[in-house]
Enzyme design. Structure first.
Site, PDB file in Angstrom:
ATOM      1  N   SER A   1       0.806  -1.228   0.000  1.00  0.00           N
ATOM      2  CA  SER A   1       0.000   0.000   0.000  1.00  0.00           C
ATOM      3  C   SER A   1       0.833   1.270   0.000  1.00  0.00           C
ATOM      4  O   SER A   1       0.318   2.345  -0.327  1.00  0.00           O
ATOM      5  CB  SER A   1      -0.941   0.015   1.211  1.00  0.00           C
ATOM      6  OG  SER A   1      -0.210  -0.069   2.421  1.00  0.00           O
TER       7      SER A   1
ATOM      8  N   ASP B   1      -3.713   8.102   7.666  1.00  0.00           N
ATOM      9  CA  ASP B   1      -4.555   7.200   8.436  1.00  0.00           C
ATOM     10  C   ASP B   1      -3.666   6.440   9.412  1.00  0.00           C
ATOM     11  O   ASP B   1      -2.485   6.774   9.567  1.00  0.00           O
ATOM     12  CB  ASP B   1      -5.392   6.278   7.538  1.00  0.00           C
ATOM     13  CG  ASP B   1      -4.562   5.275   6.727  1.00  0.00           C
ATOM     14  OD1 ASP B   1      -3.378   5.063   7.062  1.00  0.00           O
ATOM     15  OD2 ASP B   1      -5.109   4.715   5.759  1.00  0.00           O
TER      16      ASP B   1
ATOM     17  N   HIS C   1      -0.727   4.765   7.184  1.00  0.00           N
ATOM     18  CA  HIS C   1      -0.102   5.323   5.983  1.00  0.00           C
ATOM     19  C   HIS C   1       0.249   6.802   6.146  1.00  0.00           C
ATOM     20  O   HIS C   1      -0.505   7.559   6.763  1.00  0.00           O
ATOM     21  CB  HIS C   1      -1.045   5.158   4.789  1.00  0.00           C
ATOM     22  CG  HIS C   1      -1.433   3.743   4.539  1.00  0.00           C
ATOM     23  ND1 HIS C   1      -2.636   3.213   4.978  1.00  0.00           N
ATOM     24  CD2 HIS C   1      -0.762   2.733   3.931  1.00  0.00           C
ATOM     25  CE1 HIS C   1      -2.704   1.943   4.638  1.00  0.00           C
ATOM     26  NE2 HIS C   1      -1.577   1.623   4.002  1.00  0.00           N
TER      27      HIS C   1
END
Length: 360
Positions: free
Chosen positions: A44, A335, A338
């Site tokens: 990610s 978040d 991340h």
């Protein structure tokens, strides 16, 4: 009788000759990008939206993700805006955003100068992609890359296709999920390996993957290790016994693992002729510095995330109903897992001079 020319005519002629001279010199030694394409593998941290089209809970193609991206649209990037490959691609004179291979809005014409195969939630260990909601395993990313090679050669021809493949810059960023979402969360790997053995297992998987890329034509690879994963808001939120400080054990594991990756890269560069892998070892220290001294980088908050200004939110838990911070640039993390776009920009600004120096 000699012709007499006006000063204006001579000035124009001089300028025309200069233009033709510069054109001629440029034709002999044209200015071009250091690399013709940026090709991305990983999790990610670099996924540009491949998870949007697979059956997984690990998605970010909804608001408020992407609120600071071009047009304020969510793309599947786990950020409020851009991720490092976007900045790196633009710095090399290529497109400002690297498209995801599975995004139906793009095709091979868009992928000539860059493409992303990364999948949020994946890791070196194929078991990691299984425990994290069936995301794309690293071996499948390689299969997509093989498919891309075939389409690229068919589109631009074998000669140009092979040149792009051999001169492209390959970015690899993954490993955090293997530890936090697999090894420390589920018992299977812990019953097979102690943490040092698991590090060695992952390093060998990394070696094998890079070797496969080499066999397929890759020659310029940037490998990023894991960040200070004990300082992610999610890990700090659950560290009740130590008053929500960074989890030192996880950071120590990250440092040791990065050291092993660095040693492996040195070996591969000696063993495989023509290969150049750069291990971006300084990223760990840079991110840790931003977390421990946020004001030095213009941040105000490092312990919590912008989305819901909380600690557990990521993916579907960070949604349009969440109360987000007004200015994500003040937060190290977007978040619970991340970094914010601003953090990605700082990291990229650190990496770009290194990559440009190494891959001229």
């Amino acid at each position: 009788m000699a012709h007499r020319y006006s000063p204006l005519f001579l000035c124009v002629l001089e300028r025309l000759l200069l233009v033709f001279l510069l054109y001629f010199l440029n034709a002999i030694n044209p200015t071009r990008c250091e690399v013709p394409a940026v090709i991305v593998f990983g999790d990610s941290s670099v996924d540009a939206g491949n998870n949007n089209v697979i059956s997984t809970l690990l998605k970010s193609n909804f608001q408020p993700y992407g609120r600071d991206f071009d047009g304020g649209r969510p793309t599947g990037r786990f950020s409020n805006g851009k991720i490092p490959p976007d900045y790196i691609s633009q710095a090399f004179g290529l497109k400002p955003n690297v498209p995801a291979y599975l995004d139906p809005n793009y095709g091979i014409a868009d992928f000539v100068t860059g493409v992303c195969f990364a999948s949020a939630g994946t890791g070196y260990d194929n078991a990691t992609s299984d425990v994290l909601q069936n995301v794309i395993p690293l071996r499948k990313e390689l299969e997509y890359y093989m498919d891309y090679q075939s389409k690229l050669r068919a589109y631009v021809g074998d000669q140009r296709g092979n040149k792009i493949i051999s001169e492209a810059l390959y970015l690899m960023s993954l490993g955090t999920n293997d530890f936090l979402e697999n090894y420390y969360t589920f018992p299977t790997r812990r019953s097979q390996f102690n943490v040092k053995q698991y590090q060695d297992f992952l390093v060998e998987l990394s070696r094998s993957f890079i070797t496969e890329l080499y066999k397929m034509g890759a020659r310029k690879i940037s490998l990023t290790g894991v960040p200070p994963m004990g300082c992610l808001p999610l890990e700090r939120a659950t560290n009740f016994m130590d008053h929500h400080a960074c989890v030192r054990e996880y950071n120590d594991v990250a440092l040791e693992f990065n050291g092993k990756l660095d040693a492996m890269v040195g070996q591969l560069n000696k063993e495989l002729e023509g290969l150049k892998v750069v291990f971006t070892r300084d990223v760990y220290g840079l991110v840790l510095d931003m977390i421990t001294k946020p004001s030095s980088y213009g941040f105000e908050v490092a312990g919590m995330s912008c989305c819901a200004t909380g600690t557990f939110e990521m993916g579907y838990l960070c949604n349009r109903h969440s109360i987000t911070c007004e200015d994500a640039n003040k937060y190290v993390f977007w978040d619970a897992f991340h970094p914010s776009e601003r953090t990605n920009q700082i990291v990229s600004s650190h990496l770009i001079p290194i990559l440009k120096s190494e891959f001229k």
